[in-house]
Design a protein around this motif. Structure first.
Motif, PDB file in Angstrom:
ATOM      1  N   VAL A  50       1.281  61.261   8.071  1.00 34.60           N
ATOM      2  CA  VAL A  50       1.093  62.536   8.783  1.00 34.60           C
ATOM      3  C   VAL A  50       2.274  63.279   9.934  1.00 34.60           C
ATOM      4  O   VAL A  50       2.731  64.070  10.024  1.00 34.60           O
ATOM      5  CB  VAL A  50      -0.508  62.689   9.536  1.00 34.60           C
ATOM      6  CG1 VAL A  50      -0.548  63.849  10.031  1.00 34.60           C
ATOM      7  CG2 VAL A  50      -1.312  62.563   8.079  1.00 34.60           C
ATOM      8  N   LEU A  51       2.387  62.206  10.511  1.00 34.87           N
ATOM      9  CA  LEU A  51       3.530  62.418  11.717  1.00 34.87           C
ATOM     10  C   LEU A  51       4.952  62.656  11.280  1.00 34.87           C
ATOM     11  O   LEU A  51       5.491  63.505  11.886  1.00 34.87           O
ATOM     12  CB  LEU A  51       3.437  61.075  12.644  1.00 34.87           C
ATOM     13  CG  LEU A  51       2.238  60.787  13.495  1.00 34.87           C
ATOM     14  CD1 LEU A  51       2.547  59.491  14.346  1.00 34.87           C
ATOM     15  CD2 LEU A  51       1.873  61.856  14.579  1.00 34.87           C
ATOM     16  N   LEU A  52       5.197  61.886  10.007  1.00 37.05           N
ATOM     17  CA  LEU A  52       6.521  62.304   9.549  1.00 37.05           C
ATOM     18  C   LEU A  52       6.517  63.738   8.976  1.00 37.05           C
ATOM     19  O   LEU A  52       7.622  64.518   9.283  1.00 37.05           O
ATOM     20  CB  LEU A  52       6.826  61.350   8.496  1.00 37.05           C
ATOM     21  CG  LEU A  52       8.021  61.475   7.715  1.00 37.05           C
ATOM     22  CD1 LEU A  52       9.276  61.384   8.480  1.00 37.05           C
ATOM     23  CD2 LEU A  52       8.155  60.595   6.423  1.00 37.05           C
ATOM     24  N   LEU A  53       5.494  64.193   8.206  1.00 33.65           N
ATOM     25  CA  LEU A  53       5.474  65.588   7.698  1.00 33.65           C
ATOM     26  C   LEU A  53       5.506  66.517   8.987  1.00 33.65           C
ATOM     27  O   LEU A  53       5.700  67.639   8.882  1.00 33.65           O
ATOM     28  CB  LEU A  53       4.122  65.569   6.880  1.00 33.65           C
ATOM     29  CG  LEU A  53       4.232  64.820   5.725  1.00 33.65           C
ATOM     30  CD1 LEU A  53       3.015  64.685   4.786  1.00 33.65           C
ATOM     31  CD2 LEU A  53       5.583  65.060   4.845  1.00 33.65           C
ATOM     32  N   VAL A  54       4.722  66.365  10.105  1.00 27.52           N
ATOM     33  CA  VAL A  54       4.595  67.212  11.273  1.00 27.52           C
ATOM     34  C   VAL A  54       6.119  67.540  11.877  1.00 27.52           C
ATOM     35  O   VAL A  54       6.377  68.461  12.144  1.00 27.52           O
ATOM     36  CB  VAL A  54       3.447  66.942  12.146  1.00 27.52           C
ATOM     37  CG1 VAL A  54       3.420  67.551  13.308  1.00 27.52           C
ATOM     38  CG2 VAL A  54       2.302  67.166  11.385  1.00 27.52           C
ATOM     39  N   ARG A  55       6.858  66.283  12.097  1.00 31.74           N
ATOM     40  CA  ARG A  55       8.028  66.372  12.572  1.00 31.74           C
ATOM     41  C   ARG A  55       8.985  66.913  11.809  1.00 31.74           C
ATOM     42  O   ARG A  55       9.825  67.716  12.282  1.00 31.74           O
ATOM     43  CB  ARG A  55       8.417  64.761  13.026  1.00 31.74           C
ATOM     44  CG  ARG A  55       9.685  64.628  13.877  1.00 31.74           C
ATOM     45  CD  ARG A  55       9.810  62.989  13.845  1.00 31.74           C
ATOM     46  NE  ARG A  55       8.831  62.282  14.260  1.00 31.74           N
ATOM     47  CZ  ARG A  55       8.346  61.351  13.570  1.00 31.74           C
ATOM     48  NH1 ARG A  55       9.050  60.773  12.757  1.00 31.74           N
ATOM     49  NH2 ARG A  55       7.168  60.666  13.959  1.00 31.74           N
ATOM     50  N   ARG A  56       9.060  66.774  10.489  1.00 32.34           N
ATOM     51  CA  ARG A  56       9.879  67.635   9.548  1.00 32.34           C
ATOM     52  C   ARG A  56       9.551  68.947   9.669  1.00 32.34           C
ATOM     53  O   ARG A  56      10.540  69.846   9.571  1.00 32.34           O
ATOM     54  CB  ARG A  56       9.655  66.841   8.107  1.00 32.34           C
ATOM     55  CG  ARG A  56      10.330  65.695   7.964  1.00 32.34           C
ATOM     56  CD  ARG A  56      10.369  65.548   6.338  1.00 32.34           C
ATOM     57  NE  ARG A  56      11.024  64.307   6.100  1.00 32.34           N
ATOM     58  CZ  ARG A  56      11.185  64.019   4.862  1.00 32.34           C
ATOM     59  NH1 ARG A  56      11.099  64.691   3.867  1.00 32.34           N
ATOM     60  NH2 ARG A  56      12.038  63.081   4.654  1.00 32.34           N
ATOM     61  N   ARG A  57       7.979  69.402   9.641  1.00 30.59           N
ATOM     62  CA  ARG A  57       7.980  71.004   9.579  1.00 30.59           C
ATOM     63  C   ARG A  57       8.437  71.275  11.030  1.00 30.59           C
ATOM     64  O   ARG A  57       8.981  72.587  11.184  1.00 30.59           O
ATOM     65  CB  ARG A  57       6.442  70.777   9.604  1.00 30.59           C
ATOM     66  CG  ARG A  57       6.167  72.411   9.592  1.00 30.59           C
ATOM     67  CD  ARG A  57       4.484  72.494   9.128  1.00 30.59           C
ATOM     68  NE  ARG A  57       3.992  74.005   9.301  1.00 30.59           N
ATOM     69  CZ  ARG A  57       2.877  74.270   9.128  1.00 30.59           C
ATOM     70  NH1 ARG A  57       2.000  73.473   8.976  1.00 30.59           N
ATOM     71  NH2 ARG A  57       2.656  75.646   9.100  1.00 30.59           N
ATOM     72  N   ARG A  58       8.204  70.753  11.983  1.00 35.53           N
ATOM     73  CA  ARG A  58       8.790  71.139  13.346  1.00 35.53           C
ATOM     74  C   ARG A  58      10.130  71.360  13.407  1.00 35.53           C
ATOM     75  O   ARG A  58      10.713  72.425  14.053  1.00 35.53           O
ATOM     76  CB  ARG A  58       8.280  70.134  14.534  1.00 35.53           C
ATOM     77  CG  ARG A  58       8.515  70.675  15.655  1.00 35.53           C
ATOM     78  CD  ARG A  58       7.933  69.749  16.942  1.00 35.53           C
ATOM     79  NE  ARG A  58       8.869  68.469  16.661  1.00 35.53           N
ATOM     80  CZ  ARG A  58       8.169  67.220  16.692  1.00 35.53           C
ATOM     81  NH1 ARG A  58       6.831  67.172  17.080  1.00 35.53           N
ATOM     82  NH2 ARG A  58       8.924  66.091  16.741  1.00 35.53           N
ATOM     83  N   ASP A  59      10.879  70.394  12.759  1.00 35.07           N
ATOM     84  CA  ASP A  59      12.546  70.361  12.880  1.00 35.07           C
ATOM     85  C   ASP A  59      12.868  71.600  12.001  1.00 35.07           C
ATOM     86  O   ASP A  59      13.888  72.095  12.441  1.00 35.07           O
ATOM     87  CB  ASP A  59      12.947  69.113  12.264  1.00 35.07           C
ATOM     88  CG  ASP A  59      12.782  67.920  13.203  1.00 35.07           C
ATOM     89  OD1 ASP A  59      12.532  68.033  14.347  1.00 35.07           O
ATOM     90  OD2 ASP A  59      12.767  66.817  13.000  1.00 35.07           O
ATOM     91  N   ARG A  60      12.201  71.914  10.959  1.00 32.39           N
ATOM     92  CA  ARG A  60      12.937  73.144  10.090  1.00 32.39           C
ATOM     93  C   ARG A  60      12.364  74.219  10.731  1.00 32.39           C
ATOM     94  O   ARG A  60      13.185  75.231  10.631  1.00 32.39           O
ATOM     95  CB  ARG A  60      11.799  72.997   8.709  1.00 32.39           C
ATOM     96  CG  ARG A  60      12.277  72.055   7.821  1.00 32.39           C
ATOM     97  CD  ARG A  60      11.505  72.056   6.508  1.00 32.39           C
ATOM     98  NE  ARG A  60      11.857  70.874   5.440  1.00 32.39           N
ATOM     99  CZ  ARG A  60      11.141  70.395   4.781  1.00 32.39           C
ATOM    100  NH1 ARG A  60       9.902  70.811   4.611  1.00 32.39           N
ATOM    101  NH2 ARG A  60      11.409  69.295   3.964  1.00 32.39           N
ATOM    102  N   ARG A  61      11.198  74.345  11.415  1.00 34.75           N
ATOM    103  CA  ARG A  61      10.736  75.595  12.202  1.00 34.75           C
ATOM    104  C   ARG A  61      12.001  75.742  13.203  1.00 34.75           C
ATOM    105  O   ARG A  61      12.368  76.933  13.646  1.00 34.75           O
ATOM    106  CB  ARG A  61       9.675  75.461  12.570  1.00 34.75           C
ATOM    107  CG  ARG A  61       8.996  76.684  13.367  1.00 34.75           C
ATOM    108  CD  ARG A  61       7.591  76.680  13.739  1.00 34.75           C
ATOM    109  NE  ARG A  61       6.604  76.523  12.608  1.00 34.75           N
ATOM    110  CZ  ARG A  61       5.617  76.133  12.606  1.00 34.75           C
ATOM    111  NH1 ARG A  61       4.961  75.688  13.767  1.00 34.75           N
ATOM    112  NH2 ARG A  61       4.627  75.907  11.519  1.00 34.75           N
ATOM    113  N   THR A  62      12.200  74.729  13.966  1.00 38.08           N
ATOM    114  CA  THR A  62      13.364  74.763  15.230  1.00 38.08           C
ATOM    115  C   THR A  62      14.749  75.216  14.533  1.00 38.08           C
ATOM    116  O   THR A  62      15.368  76.242  15.241  1.00 38.08           O
ATOM    117  CB  THR A  62      13.483  73.623  15.595  1.00 38.08           C
ATOM    118  OG1 THR A  62      12.103  73.073  16.411  1.00 38.08           O
ATOM    119  CG2 THR A  62      14.412  73.467  17.098  1.00 38.08           C
ATOM    120  N   ALA A  63      14.930  74.747  13.542  1.00 35.57           N
ATOM    121  CA  ALA A  63      16.480  75.066  12.860  1.00 35.57           C
ATOM    122  C   ALA A  63      16.501  76.436  12.304  1.00 35.57           C
ATOM    123  O   ALA A  63      17.491  77.291  12.641  1.00 35.57           O
ATOM    124  CB  ALA A  63      16.538  74.253  11.618  1.00 35.57           C
ATOM    125  N   ALA A  64      15.365  76.960  11.833  1.00 40.75           N
ATOM    126  CA  ALA A  64      15.106  78.276  11.262  1.00 40.75           C
ATOM    127  C   ALA A  64      15.481  79.547  12.378  1.00 40.75           C
ATOM    128  O   ALA A  64      15.781  80.110  12.602  1.00 40.75           O
ATOM    129  CB  ALA A  64      13.996  78.500  10.647  1.00 40.75           C
TER     130      ALA A  64
END
Length: 79
Positions: A50-64
């Motif tokens: 769960v932490l990994l998936l949340v971290r990936r989503r946050r990173d994608r959102r930040t990059a966008a």
């Protein structure tokens, strides 16, 4: 440059670890102490997933957002 990621930190590997731990915990042939440890292992792997998936989503959102801000800055500089 992006860091090379170990295969141990991928969602697929974590999902396999969860399935294996649940299987071991549910097996009647497994010793009781091993079943408890398998439950703990499955819980830890689930939290990690769960932490990994949340971290990936946050990173994608930040990059966008950074890409959108960069495009806005270029438009403002051209005007």
């Amino acid at each position: 440059m992006s860091e090379k990621q170990s295969y141990l930190g991928t969602p697929t590997t974590l999902a396999v670890m969860i399935v294996a731990a649940v299987w071991a915990a549910a097996s009647s042939g497994t010793a009781p102490y091993a079943r408890v440890l398998a439950c703990v292992w499955a819980g830890g792997a689930a939290v990690n997933l769960v932490l990994l998936l949340v971290r990936r989503r946050r990173d994608r959102r930040t990059a966008a957002q950074a890409a959108a801000d960069g495009a806005d800055a270029e438009t403002a500089a051209d005007a």
